[in-house]
Design an enzyme around this catalytic site. Sequence first.
Site, mmCIF file in Angstrom:
data_model
loop_
_atom_site.group_PDB
_atom_site.id
_atom_site.type_symbol
_atom_site.label_atom_id
_atom_site.label_comp_id
_atom_site.label_asym_id
_atom_site.label_seq_id
_atom_site.Cartn_x
_atom_site.Cartn_y
_atom_site.Cartn_z
ATOM 1 N N GLY A 123 -54.335 -50.746 -10.544
ATOM 2 C CA GLY A 123 -55.364 -51.379 -9.743
ATOM 3 C C GLY A 123 -55.476 -52.856 -10.054
ATOM 4 N N GLY A 129 -57.795 -56.407 -10.480
ATOM 5 C CA GLY A 129 -59.055 -56.637 -11.186
ATOM 6 C C GLY A 129 -58.871 -56.744 -12.690
ATOM 7 N N HIS A 130 -57.612 -56.619 -13.159
ATOM 8 C CA HIS A 130 -57.324 -56.729 -14.594
ATOM 9 C C HIS A 130 -56.516 -57.988 -14.907
ATOM 10 C CE1 HIS A 130 -58.727 -52.633 -14.782
ATOM 11 N NE2 HIS A 130 -57.754 -52.208 -13.999
ATOM 12 N N LYS A 158 -49.696 -46.996 -17.082
ATOM 13 C CA LYS A 158 -50.921 -46.747 -17.852
ATOM 14 C C LYS A 158 -51.423 -45.342 -17.504
ATOM 15 C CE LYS A 158 -53.438 -50.303 -16.532
ATOM 16 N NZ LYS A 158 -52.587 -50.607 -15.338
ATOM 17 N N ASP A 201 -52.146 -43.327 -11.121
ATOM 18 C CA ASP A 201 -50.968 -44.138 -11.460
ATOM 19 C C ASP A 201 -49.812 -43.249 -11.885
ATOM 20 O OD1 ASP A 201 -53.201 -45.898 -11.460
ATOM 21 O OD2 ASP A 201 -52.143 -47.317 -12.729
ATOM 22 N N HIS A 204 -62.133 -49.736 -16.435
ATOM 23 C CA HIS A 204 -62.788 -49.663 -15.122
ATOM 24 C C HIS A 204 -64.270 -49.355 -15.298
ATOM 25 C CE1 HIS A 204 -58.642 -48.074 -14.917
ATOM 26 N NE2 HIS A 204 -58.540 -48.972 -13.977
#
Lengths: 333, 333
Positions: free
Chosen positions: B54, B56-57, B105, B110, B219
């Site tokens: 995702g 946002g990291h 991860k 994922d 998250h």
Amino acid sequence: MKKLINKPEDVVLEELKGIEKAHPDLVKIHYAPDYIIRADAPVKGKVALISGGGSGHEPMHGGFVGMGMLDAACPGAVFTSPTPDQMLEATKAVDGGAGVLHIVKNYTGDVMNFQMAADMAKEEGIDVEAVVVDDDVAVKDSLWTAGRRGVGLTVLMEKLVGAAAEEKRPLKEIANLARKINGQGRSMGMALTSCTTPSAGKPTFDLPEDEMEIGVGIHGEPGRTRTKLQTADQITETLMKAIVDDLPFMSGDKVLLFVNGMGGTPLIELYIVYRKAVEIAEKAGLKVVRNLIGPYITSLEMAGTSITLLKMDDDLIKLWDAPVKTAGMRWGI
Amino acid sequence: MKKLINKPEDVVLEELKGIEKAHPDLVKIHYAPDYIIRADAPVKGKVALISGGGSGHEPMHGGFVGMGMLDAACPGAVFTSPTPDQMLEATKAVDGGAGVLHIVKNYTGDVMNFQMAADMAKEEGIDVEAVVVDDDVAVKDSLWTAGRRGVGLTVLMEKLVGAAAEEKRPLKEIANLARKINGQGRSMGMALTSCTTPSAGKPTFDLPEDEMEIGVGIHGEPGRTRTKLQTADQITETLMKAIVDDLPFMSGDKVLLFVNGMGGTPLIELYIVYRKAVEIAEKAGLKVVRNLIGPYITSLEMAGTSITLLKMDDDLIKLWDAPVKTAGMRWGI
């Protein structure tokens, strides 16, 4: 106040201890008076560069000490000018016989204290020049500042002038280069949120949940306008227009475009701003030849961004590309 | 919600446009399906490395594409797994004939999607291996995860295995190296504040003004305990004890110590944490031979930190020191 700290009064000291443990290959720390100095200082025959200012803007300035940038940085308490004795002792410690340049952001305390340190260093026979950075187009005078504030351009100047010093250019030439850079760079910032200094324990200013501050200073000083939230594209338009009109930048100019994070804004958002800023620059006929994107001059955990445009030429491009090895900026080595 | 964005649904696309404009020397962007790929891909005869997850990291993973790290990164929507077609197309685009390693991860989506992509790529004749990263000691199972979550160690693995791939080591050896790294690295994080995904528009979880979450996921998944705020030193003790006891790390071990910022925590605080973490490591007889300090695997604007310890040996130290040239990590070149 939610912070990863111990006692508020120990924040800067404990940060310095961390830097000392982390980067012994790059820097040494001197305590009381506090300054961060290149591990290999003084470098014989090279003009030495010193900057400093209140803490809370990391990685600036301590993270920029090392090969190709600063020879020393003097950290004050958070958002508070360092003292003349820090600057004087750092000046004496880095002088390698070719003189010392003080890079001073235009805040009244910083300017006054660096001036005192320079006078004392000259009395001890050290050749000192100073350049005052005042690139913020947002406001004419401000809290803590007569004239414009010194902001994002400081980061670029430290890199560029640092590279020139590594080439062993003489002090007068280095000082003139710094003044030239100050003359052809402009910045403006904005904040979505305030920040909290550890000693105050509450936000520096109030900013309602649906408002933002355009033209904010790096200590949360008021800017031009307080408005309702806008989109990233609208905000970028506002900042870019103020910057481009001010110099003014002209069609055909080569520029470095620096999109800075204020601390609390994630990288994903800075790239959204960069995307729009490039589009605006290109529409104005500017050629973006280099860029920098990330949190380099921050205001603790403030959310927001600032944009800096610097007019480039072949010499500045060469200096930008030259190797640099610091904790906060590194390439080519 | 205070963010520098336009429409929430355009965040990742506009970020990619920004990266494309900013780093054409490092990466190319492929749209629909979206992936970020090395500018010089495919590199003939080199094992190619792909990761993803995702968005946002940031800078992970897109900021780690380039010489010495990843060959491609597949960004999903914010905090959402990328799709198998992104991974499959990226796998085909980077394969230089020596096979492809997927660095995954450990989150259910994922793992499942990378598995599907690997199966399809193998059907097309590409040699694919996968390694699942599950370094988070905080909890056994979690929201979105069976088993431990993959967190900070992913950053270190991408650097180390990336360097091994540049040496043209074969796929089986690269995959075994990645598994070895996963076996000897451990992490744990904590949050002072929540974060807000653009599509949700409100904080992912509630965290009162006087509380923090120990063992939080990237998250915002729940951790081990919700407690009253503590000092940086107390927090660092808690994280380090959980990590050191888990492997367990033994007196005499050489380690890399990684103090990561979750996004909203300023660098000044990370150095305070690093200072204490080194002290604890040294008291346990560990020798901190390398370090990394900064926001490398973030959770949007979440305030907090995570610590990763990785047991090092001479080969890993050599791989860590090898040149890397990406937007998010660069040295030696």
